[in-house]
Design a protein around this motif. Structure first.
Motif, short mmCIF file in Angstrom:
data_model
loop_
_atom_site.label_atom_id
_atom_site.label_comp_id
_atom_site.label_asym_id
_atom_site.label_seq_id
_atom_site.Cartn_x
_atom_site.Cartn_y
_atom_site.Cartn_z
N LEU A 151 -9.36 -6.79 1.78
CA LEU A 151 -8.45 -7.59 2.47
C LEU A 151 -8.13 -8.76 1.60
CD1 LEU A 151 -10.23 -7.84 5.96
CD2 LEU A 151 -7.92 -6.89 5.41
N ARG A 152 -9.10 -9.34 0.89
CA ARG A 152 -8.84 -10.37 -0.13
C ARG A 152 -7.85 -9.98 -1.19
NH1 ARG A 152 -13.63 -11.10 -1.76
NH2 ARG A 152 -14.29 -12.60 -0.29
N ALA A 153 -7.94 -8.74 -1.63
CA ALA A 153 -6.85 -8.34 -2.78
C ALA A 153 -5.48 -8.21 -1.89
CB ALA A 153 -7.46 -6.94 -3.11
N LEU A 154 -5.56 -7.66 -0.78
CA LEU A 154 -3.99 -7.55 -0.07
C LEU A 154 -3.47 -8.78 0.24
CD1 LEU A 154 -4.90 -4.67 2.32
CD2 LEU A 154 -3.24 -4.58 0.62
N ARG A 155 -4.31 -9.90 0.44
CA ARG A 155 -3.72 -11.25 0.95
C ARG A 155 -3.31 -11.79 -0.06
NH1 ARG A 155 -6.84 -12.84 4.46
NH2 ARG A 155 -5.45 -13.38 6.26
N ARG A 183 -1.04 8.36 1.38
CA ARG A 183 -1.59 8.28 2.68
C ARG A 183 -3.34 8.92 2.30
NH1 ARG A 183 -0.96 8.11 7.85
NH2 ARG A 183 1.34 8.42 7.48
N SER A 184 -3.37 9.86 1.42
CA SER A 184 -4.56 10.29 0.84
C SER A 184 -5.44 9.29 -0.01
CB SER A 184 -4.29 11.61 0.11
OG SER A 184 -3.86 12.62 0.96
N ASP A 185 -4.34 8.67 -0.77
CA ASP A 185 -4.95 7.53 -1.63
C ASP A 185 -5.51 6.49 -0.89
OD1 ASP A 185 -5.66 6.73 -4.24
OD2 ASP A 185 -3.65 5.36 -4.62
N THR A 186 -4.49 5.83 0.18
CA THR A 186 -5.30 4.82 0.91
C THR A 186 -6.40 5.43 1.55
OG1 THR A 186 -2.90 3.96 1.03
CG2 THR A 186 -4.71 3.27 2.80
N TYR A 187 -6.63 6.52 2.14
CA TYR A 187 -7.78 6.76 2.73
C TYR A 187 -8.97 6.95 1.81
CZ TYR A 187 -11.16 10.37 4.88
OH TYR A 187 -12.14 10.82 5.46
N GLU A 188 -8.94 7.26 0.57
CA GLU A 188 -9.90 7.21 -0.27
C GLU A 188 -10.46 5.90 -0.61
OE1 GLU A 188 -11.75 9.55 -0.97
OE2 GLU A 188 -10.65 11.41 -0.59
N ILE A 189 -9.32 5.06 -0.78
CA ILE A 189 -9.72 3.59 -0.97
C ILE A 189 -10.51 2.96 0.10
CG2 ILE A 189 -8.68 1.30 -1.33
CD1 ILE A 189 -6.21 2.83 -2.64
N ILE A 190 -10.00 3.03 1.44
CA ILE A 190 -10.57 2.41 2.48
C ILE A 190 -12.10 3.14 2.65
CG2 ILE A 190 -10.93 2.31 5.00
CD1 ILE A 190 -7.75 2.05 4.70
N ARG A 191 -12.34 4.46 2.54
CA ARG A 191 -13.52 5.10 2.57
C ARG A 191 -14.26 4.60 1.50
NH1 ARG A 191 -16.26 9.12 0.74
NH2 ARG A 191 -14.72 9.51 -0.96
N THR A 192 -13.91 4.56 0.37
CA THR A 192 -14.80 4.12 -0.51
C THR A 192 -15.21 2.51 -0.35
OG1 THR A 192 -13.90 5.38 -2.39
CG2 THR A 192 -15.29 3.73 -3.09
N CYS A 193 -14.25 1.82 -0.26
CA CYS A 193 -14.86 0.31 0.25
C CYS A 193 -15.77 0.17 1.46
CB CYS A 193 -13.64 -0.63 0.71
SG CYS A 193 -12.26 -1.01 -0.74
N MET A 220 0.89 -1.42 -0.07
CA MET A 220 0.10 -0.10 0.06
C MET A 220 0.70 1.37 -0.14
SD MET A 220 -3.19 -0.84 -0.15
CE MET A 220 -3.93 0.64 0.10
N THR A 221 2.25 1.23 0.06
CA THR A 221 3.02 2.45 0.35
C THR A 221 3.54 2.72 -1.17
OG1 THR A 221 5.10 1.02 0.66
CG2 THR A 221 3.75 1.77 2.57
N ALA A 222 3.61 1.72 -2.14
CA ALA A 222 4.33 2.30 -3.48
C ALA A 222 3.10 2.25 -4.32
CB ALA A 222 5.13 1.25 -4.01
N GLU A 223 3.12 3.55 -5.26
CA GLU A 223 2.09 3.59 -6.12
C GLU A 223 1.74 2.54 -7.05
OE1 GLU A 223 0.83 7.03 -9.50
OE2 GLU A 223 2.77 7.12 -8.46
N ARG A 224 2.48 1.66 -7.51
CA ARG A 224 2.57 0.86 -8.66
C ARG A 224 1.81 -0.36 -7.97
NH1 ARG A 224 6.79 -0.98 -12.74
NH2 ARG A 224 6.36 1.03 -13.52
N SER A 225 2.41 -0.90 -6.74
CA SER A 225 1.61 -2.14 -6.02
C SER A 225 0.28 -1.59 -5.52
CB SER A 225 2.66 -2.58 -4.93
OG SER A 225 2.87 -1.52 -4.06
#
Length: 341
Positions: free
Chosen positions: A311-315, A290-300, A262-267
């Motif tokens: 979680l499934r995608a991260l795993r 940080r902003s991108d991760t916030y929006e990803i979680i908020r949208t989910c 979640m820290t690198a843009e490409r991954s």
């Protein structure tokens, strides 16, 4: 049969890589004469496919013979949308014509894969991680099983990069709904790809997979264990209109950013591309992690099961880790309350 060009353009840098393989080429029912026949048919089909308007003609590409298949590397200006639509459609048309007048030993069924990345001519051949990745997709057991189970004449698998850049945007005649995600677990590669069956659309659903990506059917009468909580539908706060407090949301962001993917843009882009279309297509993206991760979680959070999908995608990309476990527990508390897992 066309001979791979010894002169002309040589790959050096970003390219589009198309690879194909003749299904069941080594089958005991084929004689050497039959194999020669289907190879000629494969090259004739490739020449016709790459001659469609908008494509780069085969003679202007770098072509390498692979015995039971071929690799075609296109210059940077190649239109990948044309590759997954018009080129695939013409390839299928030529396969249908050939197979319509051929016996079983001479039938031609092709697995094809499309990827984009760096490739370089070293004087005798082409090297690059992107080339290796294209062949890993082509050789994925899950892809082979889709072809075997469907009996399709043509299968096309695109990499996460091609799916994210081209397919998911629905450019031109591209329909994202025709693609299904599969796992690619070949040698040291652990990745994902997206498969379609031109002329048929969506492949059949995947049965459960054993480690290594080999698809296995569930035996009749087998007892199927319930999914873990993060894969089960949850009637909870997420997706029901309730919004967690800012502190809770930022806590999830902190846990997510502890996961390297979640820290690198490409991954992070790969993770987002693995989410369902209705979620990933409405995430307001940001270049800041940080902003991108916030929006990803908020949208989910706005979609039932959205956090479970994340979680499934991260795993899938990160595997089990302490950081992922902490994020799972934080999400469990949000979804299920203090008594959750």
């Amino acid at each position: 049969m066309p001979v791979p060009a010894a002169e002309g353009w040589r790959p050096s840098g970003l390219c589009t890589i198309f690879v194909c393989d003749i299904a069941s080429f080594g089958d005991a029912g084929r004689t050497d004469e039959a194999r020669t026949h289907v190879r000629r048919a494969m090259y004739a089909a490739l020449e016709a496919a790459f001659a469609v308007p908008g494509a780069v003609p085969l003679g202007e590409c770098h072509v390498e013979d692979r015995g039971d298949g071929a690799m075609v590397i296109m210059p940077p200006h190649a239109d990948r949308a044309t590759c997954v639509t018009e080129v695939a459609a013409m390839l299928l048309a030529r396969l249908r014509v050939h197979n319509g007048v051929s016996n079983e030993a001479a039938r031609l069924r092709l697995r094809t894969a499309l990827h984009t990345g760096e490739a370089h001519w070293d004087g005798t051949g082409v090297v690059g991680d992107a080339v290796n990745h294209a062949f890993r997709i082509l050789d994925a057991p899950a892809f082979k099983e889709v072809m075997r189970a469907s009996g399709a004449q043509l299968g096309l698998a695109v990499s996460e990069a091609v799916y994210g850049d081209v397919v998911r945007h629905g450019r031109g005649a591209v329909d994202p709904e025709d693609y299904r995600r599969i796992g690619v677990e070949v040698k040291e590669t652990r990745a994902a790809a997206w498969v379609t069956l031109p002329g048929r659309g969506l492949p059949p659903p995947e049965p459960p997979a054993e480690p290594g990506g080999v698809l296995m059917a569930t035996p009749p009468g087998a007892v199927v264990a319930p999914p873990p909580w993060w894969e089960a539908p949850v009637e909870g706060r997420a997706g029901s209109g309730a919004v967690p407090s800012g502190d809770v949301l930022f806590e999830l962001v902190e846990h997510a950013l502890a996961i390297p993917q979640m820290t690198a843009e490409r991954s992070r882009e790969r993770v987002v591309n693995a989410l369902p279309l209705q979620i990933r297509s409405v995430i307001p993206r940001s270049f800041d992690a940080r902003s991108d991760t916030y929006e990803i979680i908020r949208t989910c959070l706005d979609y039932p099961g959205g956090l479970q999908e994340l979680l499934r995608a991260l795993r899938g990309f990160a595997g089990d880790s302490l950081a992922l476990g902490r994020l799972e527990r934080a999400i469990a508390q949000l979804l299920l309350g203090p008594d959750g897992p």
